[in-house]
Design a protein around this motif. Structure first.
Motif, mmCIF file in Angstrom:
data_model
loop_
_atom_site.group_PDB
_atom_site.id
_atom_site.type_symbol
_atom_site.label_atom_id
_atom_site.label_comp_id
_atom_site.label_asym_id
_atom_site.label_seq_id
_atom_site.Cartn_x
_atom_site.Cartn_y
_atom_site.Cartn_z
ATOM 1 N N ALA A 13 0.860 -1.185 0.000
ATOM 2 C CA ALA A 13 0.000 0.000 0.000
ATOM 3 C C ALA A 13 0.895 1.232 0.000
ATOM 4 C CB ALA A 13 -0.896 -0.002 1.229
ATOM 5 N N PHE A 14 0.523 2.247 -0.759
ATOM 6 C CA PHE A 14 1.243 3.511 -0.673
ATOM 7 C C PHE A 14 0.934 4.148 0.682
ATOM 8 C CE2 PHE A 14 1.218 2.906 -5.282
ATOM 9 C CZ PHE A 14 2.547 3.186 -5.570
ATOM 10 N N PRO A 15 1.936 4.790 1.313
ATOM 11 C CA PRO A 15 1.764 5.305 2.673
ATOM 12 C C PRO A 15 0.519 6.198 2.820
ATOM 13 C CG PRO A 15 4.038 5.574 1.967
ATOM 14 C CD PRO A 15 3.287 5.006 0.797
ATOM 15 N N GLU A 16 0.218 6.987 1.773
ATOM 16 C CA GLU A 16 -0.926 7.909 1.893
ATOM 17 C C GLU A 16 -2.260 7.201 1.637
ATOM 18 O OE1 GLU A 16 1.440 7.911 -0.363
ATOM 19 O OE2 GLU A 16 0.763 8.647 -2.325
ATOM 20 N N LYS A 17 -2.201 5.935 1.229
ATOM 21 C CA LYS A 17 -3.444 5.189 0.972
ATOM 22 C C LYS A 17 -3.368 3.833 1.657
ATOM 23 C CE LYS A 17 -3.498 6.658 -3.814
ATOM 24 N NZ LYS A 17 -3.617 6.092 -5.159
ATOM 25 N N LYS A 18 -3.117 3.879 2.951
ATOM 26 C CA LYS A 18 -2.895 2.632 3.700
ATOM 27 C C LYS A 18 -4.089 1.684 3.654
ATOM 28 C CE LYS A 18 0.758 3.311 7.063
ATOM 29 N NZ LYS A 18 1.087 4.736 7.069
ATOM 30 N N PRO A 21 -4.843 -1.144 -0.336
ATOM 31 C CA PRO A 21 -3.587 -1.670 -0.897
ATOM 32 C C PRO A 21 -3.675 -1.849 -2.403
ATOM 33 C CG PRO A 21 -4.729 -3.343 0.414
ATOM 34 C CD PRO A 21 -5.481 -2.074 0.599
ATOM 35 N N VAL A 22 -2.574 -1.532 -3.070
ATOM 36 C CA VAL A 22 -2.504 -1.711 -4.516
ATOM 37 C C VAL A 22 -2.339 -3.198 -4.832
ATOM 38 C CG1 VAL A 22 -1.139 -1.156 -6.557
ATOM 39 C CG2 VAL A 22 -1.501 0.571 -4.806
ATOM 40 N N LEU A 23 -1.573 -3.885 -3.986
ATOM 41 C CA LEU A 23 -1.401 -5.326 -4.172
ATOM 42 C C LEU A 23 -1.711 -6.015 -2.846
ATOM 43 C CD1 LEU A 23 2.038 -5.213 -6.032
ATOM 44 C CD2 LEU A 23 -0.151 -5.786 -7.079
ATOM 45 N N GLY A 40 -3.445 -6.931 -17.550
ATOM 46 C CA GLY A 40 -4.455 -6.565 -16.567
ATOM 47 C C GLY A 40 -4.898 -5.150 -16.833
ATOM 48 N N SER A 41 -6.093 -4.805 -16.364
ATOM 49 C CA SER A 41 -6.617 -3.484 -16.666
ATOM 50 C C SER A 41 -5.724 -2.421 -16.040
ATOM 51 C CB SER A 41 -8.055 -3.359 -16.165
ATOM 52 O OG SER A 41 -8.099 -3.751 -14.807
ATOM 53 N N SER A 42 -5.878 -1.221 -16.532
ATOM 54 C CA SER A 42 -5.151 -0.073 -16.034
ATOM 55 C C SER A 42 -5.402 0.092 -14.537
ATOM 56 C CB SER A 42 -5.706 1.132 -16.755
ATOM 57 O OG SER A 42 -4.742 1.905 -17.254
ATOM 58 N N GLY A 43 -4.366 0.308 -13.779
ATOM 59 C CA GLY A 43 -4.542 0.511 -12.339
ATOM 60 C C GLY A 43 -4.580 -0.781 -11.545
ATOM 61 N N SER A 44 -4.356 -1.928 -12.199
ATOM 62 C CA SER A 44 -4.424 -3.191 -11.465
ATOM 63 C C SER A 44 -3.133 -3.481 -10.687
ATOM 64 C CB SER A 44 -4.770 -4.348 -12.410
ATOM 65 O OG SER A 44 -3.848 -4.433 -13.466
ATOM 66 N N GLY A 45 -2.128 -2.638 -10.842
ATOM 67 C CA GLY A 45 -0.939 -2.766 -10.002
ATOM 68 C C GLY A 45 0.264 -3.388 -10.686
ATOM 69 N N LYS A 46 0.228 -3.474 -12.012
ATOM 70 C CA LYS A 46 1.327 -4.111 -12.743
ATOM 71 C C LYS A 46 2.642 -3.339 -12.570
ATOM 72 C CE LYS A 46 -0.858 -3.643 -16.696
ATOM 73 N NZ LYS A 46 -2.042 -2.891 -16.224
ATOM 74 N N SER A 47 2.579 -2.040 -12.810
ATOM 75 C CA SER A 47 3.814 -1.243 -12.710
ATOM 76 C C SER A 47 4.332 -1.224 -11.273
ATOM 77 C CB SER A 47 3.571 0.195 -13.195
ATOM 78 O OG SER A 47 3.289 0.198 -14.574
ATOM 79 N N THR A 48 3.414 -1.213 -10.317
ATOM 80 C CA THR A 48 3.827 -1.235 -8.908
ATOM 81 C C THR A 48 4.563 -2.533 -8.585
ATOM 82 O OG1 THR A 48 1.922 0.138 -8.365
ATOM 83 C CG2 THR A 48 2.986 -1.013 -6.533
ATOM 84 N N LEU A 49 4.076 -3.628 -9.127
ATOM 85 C CA LEU A 49 4.748 -4.913 -8.915
ATOM 86 C C LEU A 49 6.187 -4.864 -9.455
ATOM 87 C CD1 LEU A 49 4.361 -7.785 -7.832
ATOM 88 C CD2 LEU A 49 3.580 -8.473 -10.095
ATOM 89 N N PRO A 82 11.268 1.232 -17.124
ATOM 90 C CA PRO A 82 9.990 1.746 -16.615
ATOM 91 C C PRO A 82 9.055 2.126 -17.755
ATOM 92 C CG PRO A 82 11.800 3.266 -16.111
ATOM 93 C CD PRO A 82 12.383 2.152 -16.909
ATOM 94 N N GLN A 83 7.781 2.276 -17.406
ATOM 95 C CA GLN A 83 6.763 2.601 -18.408
ATOM 96 C C GLN A 83 7.064 3.958 -19.060
ATOM 97 O OE1 GLN A 83 2.880 2.065 -16.790
ATOM 98 N NE2 GLN A 83 1.849 2.366 -18.747
ATOM 99 N N LYS A 84 7.462 4.933 -18.228
ATOM 100 C CA LYS A 84 7.937 6.208 -18.796
ATOM 101 C C LYS A 84 9.404 6.010 -19.078
ATOM 102 C CE LYS A 84 6.804 10.632 -18.042
ATOM 103 N NZ LYS A 84 8.048 11.305 -17.746
HETATM 104 P P1 ADP Z 1 -0.930 -0.439 -13.733
HETATM 105 O O1 ADP Z 1 0.517 -0.368 -14.106
HETATM 106 O O2 ADP Z 1 -1.469 -1.829 -13.679
HETATM 107 O O3 ADP Z 1 -1.773 0.421 -14.625
HETATM 108 P P2 ADP Z 1 -0.068 0.905 -11.300
HETATM 109 O O4 ADP Z 1 0.777 -0.079 -10.606
HETATM 110 O O5 ADP Z 1 0.620 2.007 -12.046
HETATM 111 O O6 ADP Z 1 -1.102 0.131 -12.249
HETATM 112 O O7 ADP Z 1 -1.047 1.587 -10.258
HETATM 113 C C1 ADP Z 1 -1.845 0.843 -9.366
HETATM 114 C C2 ADP Z 1 -2.587 1.773 -8.439
HETATM 115 O O8 ADP Z 1 -1.666 2.465 -7.594
HETATM 116 C C3 ADP Z 1 -3.402 2.844 -9.137
HETATM 117 O O9 ADP Z 1 -4.601 3.005 -8.454
HETATM 118 C C4 ADP Z 1 -2.537 4.086 -9.024
HETATM 119 O O10 ADP Z 1 -3.341 5.230 -8.985
HETATM 120 C C5 ADP Z 1 -1.839 3.870 -7.695
HETATM 121 N N1 ADP Z 1 -0.516 4.498 -7.655
HETATM 122 C C6 ADP Z 1 0.490 4.294 -8.544
HETATM 123 N N2 ADP Z 1 1.587 4.998 -8.190
HETATM 124 C C7 ADP Z 1 1.284 5.670 -7.063
HETATM 125 C C8 ADP Z 1 2.008 6.557 -6.199
HETATM 126 N N3 ADP Z 1 3.285 6.902 -6.432
HETATM 127 N N4 ADP Z 1 1.355 7.045 -5.121
HETATM 128 C C9 ADP Z 1 0.083 6.701 -4.848
HETATM 129 N N5 ADP Z 1 -0.652 5.865 -5.609
HETATM 130 C C10 ADP Z 1 -0.074 5.349 -6.708
#
Ligand code: ADP
Ligand code: MG
Length: 255
Positions: A13-18, A21-23, A40-49, A82-84
């Protein structure tokens, strides 16, 4: 076969959104030399993983183990695109490609690396752009430079976050051929994020579908029933057409 990557019960979970959890409870194993795509759909947490795997983030709960990488020292030891693209605007293409070597001095011979960069740029259709700046390049060209930079870092594990998203169909097909040739030659382990189901089917041994669920992600795991070497016509094979339909339905199913 040996596991290269072991993700065990990872939550993040990102600290500001405890509270959201994203994963949640993600477990996944990837074998040495395997090519695995994540869709997976946008926002499913792939990049975070990927950021967790690269060591840019640490799991809130659970563990990540990568073979031959000391625990908790993933940063800089995993090749990550990275994606960017994160090319530095004030450095030329050549200087951007040399960056990983500068950050880890002594690991690579700089003259050989320069030669590899020039050969790689030629292979990617970017001959003569060594001294160009990122602003002078199209989105697709920038992606190819970022991919080359990642390939040349020499890590045994490669994380590619939508590396071909900005490419036209023809260039994409060439890059697929090139990436497969390279992968079949060196046997690196590749984790690959894409929105393109056809691309995932053509490249991967296995496809992992991330779908958001009540208690975090559900991971669905599918083996691609195609022999190697692959070629682009294989996407018309009946088994694949069927698998593609299944994936499309699941990807677009209502949450
Ligand atoms: P995906 O790559 O599958 O599209 P992400 O991993 O980029 O998904 O994002 C997953 C979720 O985490 C989204 O809801 C996104 O808004 C949130 N998120 C991503 N990066 C941050 C961040 N640095 N701070 C807070 N929330 C984030
Ligand atoms: Mg993403």
């Amino acid at each position: 076969m040996n596991n290269h990557v072991t993700i065990h019960n990872v939550s993040f979970a990102f600290p500001e959104k405890k509270d959201s959890p994203v994963l949640a409870n993600v477990s996944l194993q990837v074998q040495q030399g395997e090519f695995v795509s994540l869709i997976g759909s946008s926002g499913s947490g792939k990049s975070t993983l990927f950021k967790l795997l690269a060591g840019l983030l640490e799991p809130t709960v659970g563990t990540i183990d990568i073979a031959d990488v000391p625990h908790g020292q993933r940063l800089g030891r995993v090749a990550y695109m990275p994606q960017k693209d994160l090319l530095l605007s004030w450095r030329t293409v050549m200087e951007n490609c040399l960056l990983p070597a500068e950050l880890a001095p002594g690991r690579q011979d700089k003259d050989k690396l320069r030669a590899d960069i020039i050969a790689g740029l030629a292979r990617f259709g970017l001959s003569g752009y060594e001294q160009a700046y990122p602003d002078e390049l199209s989105g697709g060209m920038r992606q190819r430079v970022a991919l080359l930079r990642t390939l040349l870092t020499g890590g045994q594990l490669m994380l590619l976050d939508e590396p071909f998203g900005a490419l036209d169909a023809l260039t994409k097909r060439e890059m697929h051929r090139w990436l497969l040739e390279l992968w079949e030659g060196i046997g690196q382990t590749v984790l690959f994020i894409t929105h393109d189901i056809e691309e995932a089917l053509l490249l991967s041994d296995r496809i992992i579908l991330l779908t958001p669920g009540g208690q975090g992600q559900q991971l669905r795991d599918m083996t691609v029933p195609l022999p190697r070497p692959r070629h682009s016509d294989m996407i018309y094979e009946p088994a694949l057409v069927q698998m593609r339909q299944q994936l499309e339905e699941q990807l677009h199913a209502k949450r």
